[in-house]
Design a protein around this motif. Structure first.
Motif, PDB file in Angstrom:
ATOM      1  N   ALA A  40       2.757 129.087  65.470  1.00  0.00           N
ATOM      2  CA  ALA A  40       3.345 129.092  63.455  1.00  0.00           C
ATOM      3  C   ALA A  40       4.929 128.852  62.673  1.00  0.00           C
ATOM      4  CB  ALA A  40       3.065 130.811  63.107  1.00  0.00           C
ATOM      5  N   SER A  41       5.050 128.426  63.840  1.00  0.00           N
ATOM      6  CA  SER A  41       7.158 129.043  64.113  1.00  0.00           C
ATOM      7  C   SER A  41       6.813 127.171  63.346  1.00  0.00           C
ATOM      8  CB  SER A  41       7.794 128.677  65.215  1.00  0.00           C
ATOM      9  OG  SER A  41       7.452 127.957  66.070  1.00  0.00           O
ATOM     10  N   GLY A  42       6.072 126.918  63.939  1.00  0.00           N
ATOM     11  CA  GLY A  42       6.706 125.473  63.390  1.00  0.00           C
ATOM     12  C   GLY A  42       6.990 124.009  64.715  1.00  0.00           C
ATOM     13  N   SER A  43       7.539 124.875  65.726  1.00  0.00           N
ATOM     14  CA  SER A  43       8.686 124.107  66.073  1.00  0.00           C
ATOM     15  C   SER A  43       8.637 123.077  67.519  1.00  0.00           C
ATOM     16  CB  SER A  43       9.154 125.424  67.701  1.00  0.00           C
ATOM     17  OG  SER A  43       7.984 125.314  68.675  1.00  0.00           O
ATOM     18  N   SER A  44       9.025 121.654  68.180  1.00  0.00           N
ATOM     19  CA  SER A  44       7.846 120.618  68.810  1.00  0.00           C
ATOM     20  C   SER A  44       6.872 121.454  69.551  1.00  0.00           C
ATOM     21  CB  SER A  44       9.073 119.863  68.958  1.00  0.00           C
ATOM     22  OG  SER A  44       9.886 120.608  69.843  1.00  0.00           O
ATOM     23  N   LEU A  45       7.984 122.190  69.667  1.00  0.00           N
ATOM     24  CA  LEU A  45       6.959 123.113  71.589  1.00  0.00           C
ATOM     25  C   LEU A  45       5.252 123.616  70.398  1.00  0.00           C
ATOM     26  CD1 LEU A  45       6.387 124.391  74.227  1.00  0.00           C
ATOM     27  CD2 LEU A  45       7.480 126.313  73.406  1.00  0.00           C
ATOM     28  N   GLY A  46       5.654 124.284  69.611  1.00  0.00           N
ATOM     29  CA  GLY A  46       4.735 124.915  68.801  1.00  0.00           C
ATOM     30  C   GLY A  46       3.182 123.821  68.846  1.00  0.00           C
ATOM     31  N   SER A  47       3.966 122.631  68.527  1.00  0.00           N
ATOM     32  CA  SER A  47       2.741 121.554  67.960  1.00  0.00           C
ATOM     33  C   SER A  47       2.394 120.733  69.442  1.00  0.00           C
ATOM     34  CB  SER A  47       3.312 119.778  66.938  1.00  0.00           C
ATOM     35  OG  SER A  47       4.718 119.703  67.928  1.00  0.00           O
ATOM     36  N   LYS A  48       2.865 121.041  70.001  1.00  0.00           N
ATOM     37  CA  LYS A  48       2.045 121.512  71.770  1.00  0.00           C
ATOM     38  C   LYS A  48       0.903 122.157  71.790  1.00  0.00           C
ATOM     39  CE  LYS A  48       5.845 118.378  73.751  1.00  0.00           C
ATOM     40  NZ  LYS A  48       6.991 119.107  74.244  1.00  0.00           N
ATOM     41  N   LEU A  49       1.518 123.026  71.936  1.00  0.00           N
ATOM     42  CA  LEU A  49       0.059 124.128  73.000  1.00  0.00           C
ATOM     43  C   LEU A  49      -0.614 124.045  71.503  1.00  0.00           C
ATOM     44  CD1 LEU A  49       3.699 126.950  72.679  1.00  0.00           C
ATOM     45  CD2 LEU A  49       2.443 125.486  74.259  1.00  0.00           C
ATOM     46  N   LYS A  50      -0.566 123.697  69.966  1.00  0.00           N
ATOM     47  CA  LYS A  50      -1.738 123.673  69.188  1.00  0.00           C
ATOM     48  C   LYS A  50      -2.782 122.892  69.706  1.00  0.00           C
ATOM     49  CE  LYS A  50      -2.664 122.897  64.426  1.00  0.00           C
ATOM     50  NZ  LYS A  50      -4.036 123.810  64.514  1.00  0.00           N
ATOM     51  N   GLU A  51      -1.958 121.540  70.320  1.00  0.00           N
ATOM     52  CA  GLU A  51      -3.265 120.818  70.434  1.00  0.00           C
ATOM     53  C   GLU A  51      -3.688 121.572  72.188  1.00  0.00           C
ATOM     54  OE1 GLU A  51      -2.425 116.387  72.119  1.00  0.00           O
ATOM     55  OE2 GLU A  51      -1.068 116.486  70.198  1.00  0.00           O
ATOM     56  N   ILE A  52      -3.568 122.071  72.519  1.00  0.00           N
ATOM     57  CA  ILE A  52      -3.751 121.847  74.044  1.00  0.00           C
ATOM     58  C   ILE A  52      -5.064 123.282  73.896  1.00  0.00           C
ATOM     59  CG2 ILE A  52      -3.165 123.630  75.884  1.00  0.00           C
ATOM     60  CD1 ILE A  52      -0.488 122.092  76.576  1.00  0.00           C
ATOM     61  N   MET A  53      -3.991 124.926  73.107  1.00  0.00           N
ATOM     62  CA  MET A  53      -5.336 125.654  72.753  1.00  0.00           C
ATOM     63  C   MET A  53      -5.953 125.433  71.679  1.00  0.00           C
ATOM     64  SD  MET A  53      -1.965 128.067  72.495  1.00  0.00           S
ATOM     65  CE  MET A  53      -2.913 129.228  71.462  1.00  0.00           C
ATOM     66  N   ASP A  54      -5.798 124.205  70.536  1.00  0.00           N
ATOM     67  CA  ASP A  54      -7.284 123.931  70.008  1.00  0.00           C
ATOM     68  C   ASP A  54      -8.459 123.380  70.457  1.00  0.00           C
ATOM     69  OD1 ASP A  54      -5.912 124.899  67.629  1.00  0.00           O
ATOM     70  OD2 ASP A  54      -5.229 123.745  66.625  1.00  0.00           O
ATOM     71  N   SER A  55      -8.260 123.026  71.596  1.00  0.00           N
ATOM     72  CA  SER A  55      -9.706 122.218  72.107  1.00  0.00           C
ATOM     73  C   SER A  55      -9.814 122.866  73.706  1.00  0.00           C
ATOM     74  CB  SER A  55      -8.658 120.928  73.164  1.00  0.00           C
ATOM     75  OG  SER A  55      -7.838 121.568  74.182  1.00  0.00           O
ATOM     76  N   GLY A  56      -9.150 124.192  73.695  1.00  0.00           N
ATOM     77  CA  GLY A  56      -9.755 124.722  74.678  1.00  0.00           C
ATOM     78  C   GLY A  56      -9.148 124.695  76.096  1.00  0.00           C
ATOM     79  N   SER A  57      -8.258 123.982  76.165  1.00  0.00           N
ATOM     80  CA  SER A  57      -7.260 123.806  77.857  1.00  0.00           C
ATOM     81  C   SER A  57      -6.977 125.266  77.981  1.00  0.00           C
ATOM     82  CB  SER A  57      -7.180 122.975  77.590  1.00  0.00           C
ATOM     83  OG  SER A  57      -7.921 122.165  77.304  1.00  0.00           O
TER      84      SER A  57
END
Ligand code: ADP
Length: 193
Positions: A40-57
């Motif tokens: 939610a903070s929109g950081s670059s780490l955040g966008s990496k995490l989003k991809e991983i979490m959205d896929s269920g990994s």
């Protein structure tokens, strides 16, 4: 008291964690919540995490461990804490034990909430309708999380059994029934200390 709440996605860890932290007056450490806040903070780490979490990994052990070490070093954790969603791999558990040992702390108990897969699927799909969590809105993503759980997280049961720290209760029934069982179990642990 330092406690780990273990269980597959949808087992009710977050719901029950609330009761335990109120009862014991300790902070809840939910790595899932922490990562969602980073997204939610929109950081670059955040966008990496989003991809991983959205896929269920699973997020890499390295990132998870860094975040957790930082959190449990804070003063409000000195009297105890409740982990919800961590550790999720043997390597996370091993690093945690070494780190806690260096701070003269140790885990008191790992309590698993047991729920059958078909009930979990039903709960997660329902949650997906209101939570906005993308990983709850697609059956394949949900099943991928079960697969990850079975492969990487279930071995923690034997890990904590071998340390004599493993307890489990049924996670089906009403929220209040499960809460009562958990609170009784924790009171019993306190009595034995
Ligand atoms: P769930 O409802 O699936 O148990 P959480 O809210 O605990 O989910 O976590 C959501 C996602 O965050 C996980 O699917 C995973 O990608 C990531 N995550 C959370 N905790 C960890 C962890 N300890 N190790 C690796 N990934 C994690």
């Amino acid at each position: 008291m330092k406690i780990i709440l273990l269980g597959p996605p949808g087992a009710g860890k977050g719901t029950q964690a609330q009761f335990i932290i109120e009862n014991l007056g300790i902070p809840q450490i939910s790595t899932g919540d922490m990562f969602r806040a980073t997204v939610a903070s929109g950081s670059s780490l955040g966008s990496k995490l989003k991809e991983i979490m959205d896929s269920g990994s699973l997020v890499s052990d390295e990132i998870v461990i860094e975040v957790v070490k930082e959190r449990i070093s804070q003063p409000d954790c000195s009297g105890g804490f409740l982990f919800d969603g961590f550790p999720r791999t043997i390597s996370q558990a091993e690093v945690l034990d070494i780190f806690l040992d260096s701070m003269k702390m140790n885990i008191r108990a790992t309590i698993s909430l047991d729920v059958e897969d078909f009930i979990l699927e039903d709960r997660l799909i329902k949650r997906g309708k209101t939570s906005g969590r993308l990983d709850d809105q697609n059956i394949n993503k949900i099943r991928n999380r079960f697969k990850e759980y079975n492969k990487k997280t279930l071995p923690l049961i034997n890990y904590y059994k071998s340390l004599n720290k493993f307890y489990s209760i049924s996670g089906t029934g009403t929220i209040d029934e499960i809460r009562d069982k958990l609170v009784n179990m924790i009171n019993q642990l306190k009595l034995n200390d």
